[in-house]
Design a protein around this motif. Structure first.
Motif, PDB file in Angstrom:
ATOM      1  N   LEU A 169      60.848  18.039  66.065  1.00  0.00           N
ATOM      2  CA  LEU A 169      61.626  16.897  66.535  1.00  0.00           C
ATOM      3  C   LEU A 169      60.902  16.157  67.655  1.00  0.00           C
ATOM      4  CD1 LEU A 169      65.225  18.415  66.540  1.00  0.00           C
ATOM      5  CD2 LEU A 169      64.314  16.702  64.968  1.00  0.00           C
ATOM      6  N   ILE A 170      60.330  16.900  68.603  1.00  0.00           N
ATOM      7  CA  ILE A 170      59.608  16.266  69.706  1.00  0.00           C
ATOM      8  C   ILE A 170      58.432  15.444  69.182  1.00  0.00           C
ATOM      9  CG2 ILE A 170      58.042  16.791  71.643  1.00  0.00           C
ATOM     10  CD1 ILE A 170      59.975  19.054  72.380  1.00  0.00           C
ATOM     11  N   THR A 171      57.722  15.986  68.216  1.00  0.00           N
ATOM     12  CA  THR A 171      56.573  15.287  67.650  1.00  0.00           C
ATOM     13  C   THR A 171      56.974  13.996  66.954  1.00  0.00           C
ATOM     14  OG1 THR A 171      55.454  17.411  67.324  1.00  0.00           O
ATOM     15  CG2 THR A 171      54.618  15.539  66.066  1.00  0.00           C
ATOM     16  N   THR A 172      58.132  13.992  66.323  1.00  0.00           N
ATOM     17  CA  THR A 172      58.568  12.797  65.588  1.00  0.00           C
ATOM     18  C   THR A 172      59.373  11.834  66.451  1.00  0.00           C
ATOM     19  OG1 THR A 172      60.535  13.993  64.801  1.00  0.00           O
ATOM     20  CG2 THR A 172      58.595  14.020  63.388  1.00  0.00           C
ATOM     21  N   TRP A 173      59.917  12.286  67.562  1.00  0.00           N
ATOM     22  CA  TRP A 173      60.678  11.410  68.449  1.00  0.00           C
ATOM     23  C   TRP A 173      59.791  10.702  69.469  1.00  0.00           C
ATOM     24  CZ3 TRP A 173      65.079  15.360  69.962  1.00  0.00           C
ATOM     25  CH2 TRP A 173      66.004  15.431  68.910  1.00  0.00           C
ATOM     26  N   HIS A 174      58.630  11.278  69.822  1.00  0.00           N
ATOM     27  CA  HIS A 174      57.848  10.778  70.955  1.00  0.00           C
ATOM     28  C   HIS A 174      56.405  10.475  70.556  1.00  0.00           C
ATOM     29  CE1 HIS A 174      60.976  11.760  73.904  1.00  0.00           C
ATOM     30  NE2 HIS A 174      61.180  12.843  73.193  1.00  0.00           N
ATOM     31  N   PRO A 175      55.773   9.462  71.189  1.00  0.00           N
ATOM     32  CA  PRO A 175      54.347   9.197  70.973  1.00  0.00           C
ATOM     33  C   PRO A 175      53.505  10.282  71.639  1.00  0.00           C
ATOM     34  CG  PRO A 175      55.209   7.757  72.681  1.00  0.00           C
ATOM     35  CD  PRO A 175      56.393   8.472  72.096  1.00  0.00           C
ATOM     36  N   PRO A 176      52.217  10.397  71.241  1.00  0.00           N
ATOM     37  CA  PRO A 176      51.380  11.494  71.752  1.00  0.00           C
ATOM     38  C   PRO A 176      51.304  11.579  73.267  1.00  0.00           C
ATOM     39  CG  PRO A 176      50.313  10.437  69.888  1.00  0.00           C
ATOM     40  CD  PRO A 176      51.527   9.609  70.200  1.00  0.00           C
ATOM     41  N   HIS A 177      51.319  10.427  73.962  1.00  0.00           N
ATOM     42  CA  HIS A 177      51.155  10.470  75.422  1.00  0.00           C
ATOM     43  C   HIS A 177      52.413  10.931  76.150  1.00  0.00           C
ATOM     44  CE1 HIS A 177      52.820   6.399  74.748  1.00  0.00           C
ATOM     45  NE2 HIS A 177      53.353   6.543  75.948  1.00  0.00           N
ATOM     46  N   GLU A 178      53.494  11.191  75.430  1.00  0.00           N
ATOM     47  CA  GLU A 178      54.725  11.694  76.048  1.00  0.00           C
ATOM     48  C   GLU A 178      55.047  13.132  75.642  1.00  0.00           C
ATOM     49  OE1 GLU A 178      57.884   9.054  75.051  1.00  0.00           O
ATOM     50  OE2 GLU A 178      57.134   7.382  76.255  1.00  0.00           O
ATOM     51  N   ILE A 179      54.225  13.711  74.759  1.00  0.00           N
ATOM     52  CA  ILE A 179      54.566  15.021  74.206  1.00  0.00           C
ATOM     53  C   ILE A 179      54.516  16.116  75.271  1.00  0.00           C
ATOM     54  CG2 ILE A 179      53.745  16.826  72.633  1.00  0.00           C
ATOM     55  CD1 ILE A 179      53.141  14.694  70.607  1.00  0.00           C
TER      56      ILE A 179
END
Length: 386
Positions: A102-112
């Motif tokens: 979910l985190i990977t699909t909700w957020h862009p790479p620089h926010e992971i």
């Protein structure tokens, strides 16, 4: 909540030992049974998450885990208790893969990094809640009441997850659900090394969470309530440090590998220092530093997974890597008990715990630099692409 369920055994184990007549050296077997189930479900749960979506996986697994927690609270049979602990771990083990997907699909790479830090506060919050609540529940209502309370709460949250959690955009773009091809993950050397590094980290972290209460009570004659306070302080520091560490690494853009190595080396040193202490006051002083070192690496290792695997297989990669990580949780409870029983040495037990994070720091030296090139995120690397 599943982290609270998992952490309940630490403060409850001494009371269960007295209730069931389980010897000290055998207490770790209950935690080991939990983590055996946890590892098995991690290996398969990530695949199910990529296939079925996180909402279905979260709701179903938490409902079953909560029900089994209530069953354990009413158990009087040691063999049945071991089986139920394994089943609780089996259903709780998919939460990490579902969350990271979910985190990977909700957020862009620089926010992971920061998102992973917020998500990973669950493990430390669970320990804080269990150690703050369970000793008092045991005094007033017995150890079974703790398992009943947390089991019912887990089932309520399972229903809320099934109703409100939304799957991410990657799932929607994939259209018809099909079993993902996970063969590229098997060729990814960096994911394997990250798994071994996390194994070493969790060897130290969950070895402490599982055994610290009992070791302080039996080895340094600290009261159960005081031992619980030490572990609460140990875990509470991580609630702030996890998202902060993720935020810092996101902003600096220096990658995760070197910060993780530094944290694991600090963890090794503080475990050795803690093992040399004997007074309640000294435990209170060192506990927050140990808590920072024991938890600050986890959001960074979690954030490295999608960077090394890519979004499409993030759930499967998270499940597989976490399965390797959790082998440390499986093996360390059963390892520490016999060492302490044979030597009677508080320090020997903590020296054994310190071996794990030291191994993790050394192994990470072989992982490629995950710092992204200017203007684009890091691409996942497989053996075929080297």
């Amino acid at each position: 909540m599943t982290s609270t369920d998992r952490s309940t055994w630490g403060p409850a184990s001494s009371a269960v030992s007295d209730s069931w007549g389980v010897p000290l050296a055998a207490l770790g077997i209950f935690a080991t049974c939990y983590y055996v189930g946890y590892v098995v479900s991690n290996a398969a749960g990530g695949l199910l998450t990529d296939w079925l979506g996180s909402r279905v996986v979260l709701g179903t697994s938490m409902l079953a885990a909560g029900a089994l927690m209530t069953v354990f609270g009413s158990t009087t049979s040691i063999p049945l208790g071991l089986v139920v602990q394994g089943l609780v771990g089996l259903f709780a083990g998919v939460e990490f893969a579902a969350g990271m997907k979910l985190i990977t699909t909700w957020h862009p790479p620089h926010e992971i990094g920061m998102a992973s830090g917020i998500f990973m506060t669950a493990t430390s919050l669970g320990t804080v809640i269990a150690n703050a609540v369970v000793p008092t529940l045991i005094v007033h209502a017995g150890w079974g009441a703790a398992y009943h309370t947390f089991g019912v709460t887990t089932m309520v949250l399972a229903v809320l997850c099934a109703i409100f959690v939304r799957n991410g955009n990657v799932q929607a773009r994939q259209g018809k659900r099909a079993l993902p091809d996970v063969r590229p993950l098997a060729r990814n050397k960096d994911l394997l090394l990250l798994g071994i590094a996390g194994f070493g980290g969790l060897w130290g972290t969950y070895g402490f969470v599982t055994w610290s209460n009992t070791l302080m009570i039996k080895g340094s004659h600290i009261s159960p309530v005081d031992a619980g306070i030490v572990v609460v302080i140990f875990s509470a520091t991580a609630v702030a440090v996890k998202p902060l560490m993720g935020w810092i690494t996101d902003r600096l853009g220096l990658g995760m590998r070197l910060p993780i190595i530094a944290i694991l080396l600090l963890f090794t040193a503080t475990l050795l220092v803690f093992g040399a202490l004997h007074s309640y006051t000294a435990f209170l002083v060192v506990a927050p530093v140990l808590g920072i070192a024991a938890y600050a690496y986890s959001p960074l290792t979690a954030a490295m997974i999608p960077k090394l695997s890519g979004d499409r297989l993030a759930g499967s990669a998270a499940g597989a890597v976490n399965a390797v990580w959790q082998l440390g949780s499986v093996l360390v409870p059963a390892a520490v008990g016999p060492v302490f029983h044979a030597t009677g040495s508080f320090y020997a037990a903590f020296a054994l715990l310190a071996v794990g994070p030291l191994l993790g720091a050394v192994v990470l030296l072989g992982v490629r630099n995950d710092r992204p090139s200017p203007g684009r995120p890091a691409e996942p690397v497989t053996a075929a692409g080297r």
